[in-house]
Design a protein around this motif. Structure first.
Motif, PDB file in Angstrom:
ATOM      1  N   LYS A  18       0.837  -1.209   0.000  1.00 22.47           N
ATOM      2  CA  LYS A  18       0.000   0.000   0.000  1.00 22.47           C
ATOM      3  C   LYS A  18       0.867   1.253   0.000  1.00 22.47           C
ATOM      4  CE  LYS A  18      -3.778   0.572   2.211  1.00 22.47           C
ATOM      5  NZ  LYS A  18      -4.692   0.687   1.070  1.00 22.47           N
ATOM      6  N   ALA A  19       1.972   1.233   0.754  1.00 22.01           N
ATOM      7  CA  ALA A  19       2.875   2.387   0.783  1.00 22.01           C
ATOM      8  C   ALA A  19       3.481   2.629  -0.595  1.00 22.01           C
ATOM      9  CB  ALA A  19       3.978   2.169   1.820  1.00 22.01           C
ATOM     10  N   ASP A  20       3.806   1.553  -1.306  1.00 22.84           N
ATOM     11  CA  ASP A  20       4.384   1.693  -2.645  1.00 22.84           C
ATOM     12  C   ASP A  20       3.363   2.193  -3.658  1.00 22.84           C
ATOM     13  OD1 ASP A  20       6.868   0.828  -1.805  1.00 22.84           O
ATOM     14  OD2 ASP A  20       6.409  -1.280  -2.197  1.00 22.84           O
ATOM     15  N   ARG A  21       2.087   1.969  -3.382  1.00 24.38           N
ATOM     16  CA  ARG A  21       1.044   2.403  -4.305  1.00 24.38           C
ATOM     17  C   ARG A  21       0.526   3.812  -3.992  1.00 24.38           C
ATOM     18  NH1 ARG A  21      -0.994  -1.899  -7.365  1.00 24.38           N
ATOM     19  NH2 ARG A  21      -0.150  -3.920  -6.741  1.00 24.38           N
ATOM     20  N   GLY A  22       1.155   4.489  -3.039  1.00 27.79           N
ATOM     21  CA  GLY A  22       0.820   5.882  -2.795  1.00 27.79           C
ATOM     22  C   GLY A  22       0.284   6.197  -1.417  1.00 27.79           C
ATOM     23  N   SER A  23      -0.016   5.179  -0.587  1.00 27.92           N
ATOM     24  CA  SER A  23      -0.499   5.459   0.764  1.00 27.92           C
ATOM     25  C   SER A  23       0.617   6.089   1.595  1.00 27.92           C
ATOM     26  CB  SER A  23      -0.984   4.168   1.430  1.00 27.92           C
ATOM     27  OG  SER A  23      -2.078   3.617   0.739  1.00 27.92           O
ATOM     28  N   ARG A  30      10.322   0.793  -4.618  1.00 26.31           N
ATOM     29  CA  ARG A  30       9.372   0.067  -3.768  1.00 26.31           C
ATOM     30  C   ARG A  30       9.938  -0.044  -2.347  1.00 26.31           C
ATOM     31  NH1 ARG A  30       6.722  -5.258  -6.033  1.00 26.31           N
ATOM     32  NH2 ARG A  30       5.399  -4.736  -4.250  1.00 26.31           N
ATOM     33  N   ILE A  31      10.140   1.099  -1.711  1.00 28.36           N
ATOM     34  CA  ILE A  31      10.722   1.130  -0.375  1.00 28.36           C
ATOM     35  C   ILE A  31       9.805   0.438   0.634  1.00 28.36           C
ATOM     36  CG2 ILE A  31      11.496   2.631   1.504  1.00 28.36           C
ATOM     37  CD1 ILE A  31      13.353   2.512  -0.902  1.00 28.36           C
ATOM     38  N   GLY A  32       8.497   0.597   0.474  1.00 28.85           N
ATOM     39  CA  GLY A  32       7.559  -0.054   1.393  1.00 28.85           C
ATOM     40  C   GLY A  32       7.675  -1.567   1.339  1.00 28.85           C
ATOM     41  N   GLU A  89       2.474  -1.078 -13.169  1.00 25.24           N
ATOM     42  CA  GLU A  89       3.569  -0.133 -13.000  1.00 25.24           C
ATOM     43  C   GLU A  89       4.503  -0.502 -11.848  1.00 25.24           C
ATOM     44  OE1 GLU A  89       1.640   4.097 -14.375  1.00 25.24           O
ATOM     45  OE2 GLU A  89       0.973   3.259 -12.476  1.00 25.24           O
ATOM     46  N   ILE A  90       4.075  -1.441 -10.992  1.00 21.46           N
ATOM     47  CA  ILE A  90       4.877  -1.827  -9.845  1.00 21.46           C
ATOM     48  C   ILE A  90       5.988  -2.776 -10.282  1.00 21.46           C
ATOM     49  CG2 ILE A  90       4.850  -3.104  -7.679  1.00 21.46           C
ATOM     50  CD1 ILE A  90       3.604  -0.425  -7.354  1.00 21.46           C
ATOM     51  N   ALA A 129       2.993   9.027  -6.632  1.00 24.68           N
ATOM     52  CA  ALA A 129       1.789   8.838  -7.432  1.00 24.68           C
ATOM     53  C   ALA A 129       1.242   7.442  -7.197  1.00 24.68           C
ATOM     54  CB  ALA A 129       2.127   9.011  -8.912  1.00 24.68           C
ATOM     55  N   VAL A 130      -0.073   7.324  -7.272  1.00 19.19           N
ATOM     56  CA  VAL A 130      -0.711   6.027  -7.135  1.00 19.19           C
ATOM     57  C   VAL A 130      -0.351   5.179  -8.345  1.00 19.19           C
ATOM     58  CG1 VAL A 130      -2.898   4.803  -6.930  1.00 19.19           C
ATOM     59  CG2 VAL A 130      -2.591   7.017  -5.796  1.00 19.19           C
TER      60      VAL A 130
END
Length: 391
Positions: A67-72, A328-330, A201-202, A195-196
């Motif tokens: 979730k953190a990597d997707r913008g949270s 992708r630090i999260g 894109e991940i 950005a989300v």
């Protein structure tokens, strides 16, 4: 941001790490004793609780990392996790049934365990946004956590002995509340807007990333096999007084912190991979020495080598994993934390298995085997790592 301002804000992250680490260290070492002595459950239920909470925590931690990597915002995710931790310790302090403690652990404590990887994510995002040396920054964050774990367990047992288990649980909750308030009023946001991202894109981890994760898990399993077997080995099989294991553990905790801080400078001269190889070589020497040690001074002298192993291992491991997928630090922070948790679970379980069929002395042989596996996995990581250095 000026260098002085960077140093001041970095110190705030170190304090946040210490508060969060102290909250954890006031409860986790006490749980097995609380379950058996405080609740009157069978010793086998310690394993049921530990495995259940660990597995639940692994799933939740990876989910929050994604979730953190997707913008949270990791600040919000950390706040949710630390609040869940406070709910868990409040329930622990006010219940007398194992089932409720077990259920609370699976739901609330498992979520609370995700506070550390979210804190690591938040700190790394700030360091990236402000061009701070991330190797030095992460090494100091890990040193702050180690310092908390050096002071927390003795304080936890002292509070439980002098007052009650509930006192230690409430102290852990108070430290978590301080961490939450300190994050809100003392720690700035990373100012790094993400950005989300969609699933396409991940970036996905390369095979070599999982080899590195396996090396971290095996290294931690070795450390836990030693530390789990040490109290019973030296007291039952060598006949040392019961206070000596605490002396050995306290000594290595003091020595490993400056080694962690030095590991960042060493990584500049060689590489993080070679720092880890050095750590594992020190580990092999240490566990071989422990297997053959028979005198108190042997154990005291060997703690220097143990500090070199764990200080280097903990000092660069997080940064090396984060560097494999920098976008992708999260995910990488959660993977690092979960690798250590898996290693802890494996190490504790294998210690009991080894002692069941031989003796606690042979846990050191098990630790050596784990280190050899860690070395092979690390060499595999270096061999199969993509040419650009990212997984």
């Amino acid at each position: 941001m000026s260098e002085t301002s960077k140093q001041r804000v970095s110190f705030r992250f170190y304090l946040l790490s210490a508060f969060a680490g102290l909250a954890s260290s006031l409860i986790y070492p006490l749980m097995s004793l609380f379950l058996v002595d405080g609740l009157g459950t069978e010793p086998m239920m310690i394993g049921v609780y530990t495995v259940s909470v660990t597995l639940s925590g692994l799933i939740i931690s990876q989910w929050l990392g994604n979730k953190a990597d997707r913008g949270s915002n990791p600040r919000q995710l950390f706040s949710i996790a630390i609040c869940s931790f406070m709910v868990a310790v409040f329930i622990y302090a006010n219940t007398e049934t194992f089932f409720l403690v077990w259920l609370t652990g699976i739901v609330f404590m498992a979520l609370g365990n995700s506070a550390t990887p979210q804190m690591l994510t938040l700190g790394r995002q700030w360091a990236n946004a402000n061009r701070v040396d991330t190797t030095v920054f992460n090494a100091r964050v890990r040193a702050a956590i180690s310092f908390a774990w050096m002071t927390g367990p003795p304080l936890a047992f002292a509070l439980a002995s002098a007052f009650s288990y509930q006192t230690s649980f409430y102290a852990a909750g108070a430290c978590a509340l301080i961490a939450l308030l300190y994050l809100r009023f003392g720690v700035p946001d990373s100012n790094q807007q993400q950005a989300v991202k969609t699933s396409q894109e991940i970036a996905h981890p390369h095979f070599s990333f999982w080899l590195l994760a396996a090396a971290m898990a095996a290294g931690m399993a070795a450390n836990l096999m030693y530390s789990s077997s040490l109290p019973l080995y030296v007291s039952r099989e060598l006949g040392f007084a019961t206070h000596w294991p605490g002396v050995f553990m306290g000594l290595v905790a003091c020595l490993e912190i400056p080694v962690m801080l030095f590991s960042a400078n060493l990584a500049r001269r060689i590489s993080k991979e070679w720092v880890l190889i050095m750590a594992f070589i020190f580990a092999l020497i240490f566990y071989l020495g422990i297997f053959n040690a028979t005198q108190i001074w042997h154990f005291i002298a060997l703690q220097t080598i143990n500090a070199l192993f764990y200080g280097l291992f903990a000092g660069v491991g997080l940064t090396l994993m984060q560097e494999q997928i920098p976008e992708r630090i999260g995910f990488t922070s959660a993977s690092y934390s979960n690798s250590l948790k898996i290693g802890m679970m494996m190490g504790t379980s294998l210690t009991g298995l080894i002692a069941q069929f031989s003796s606690f002395q042979y846990a050191s042989i098990g630790a050596m085997i784990a280190i050899i596996i860690a070395l092979l996995a690390l060499i595999g990581f270096m061999r199969f790592q993509p040419q650009d250095g990212h997984c």
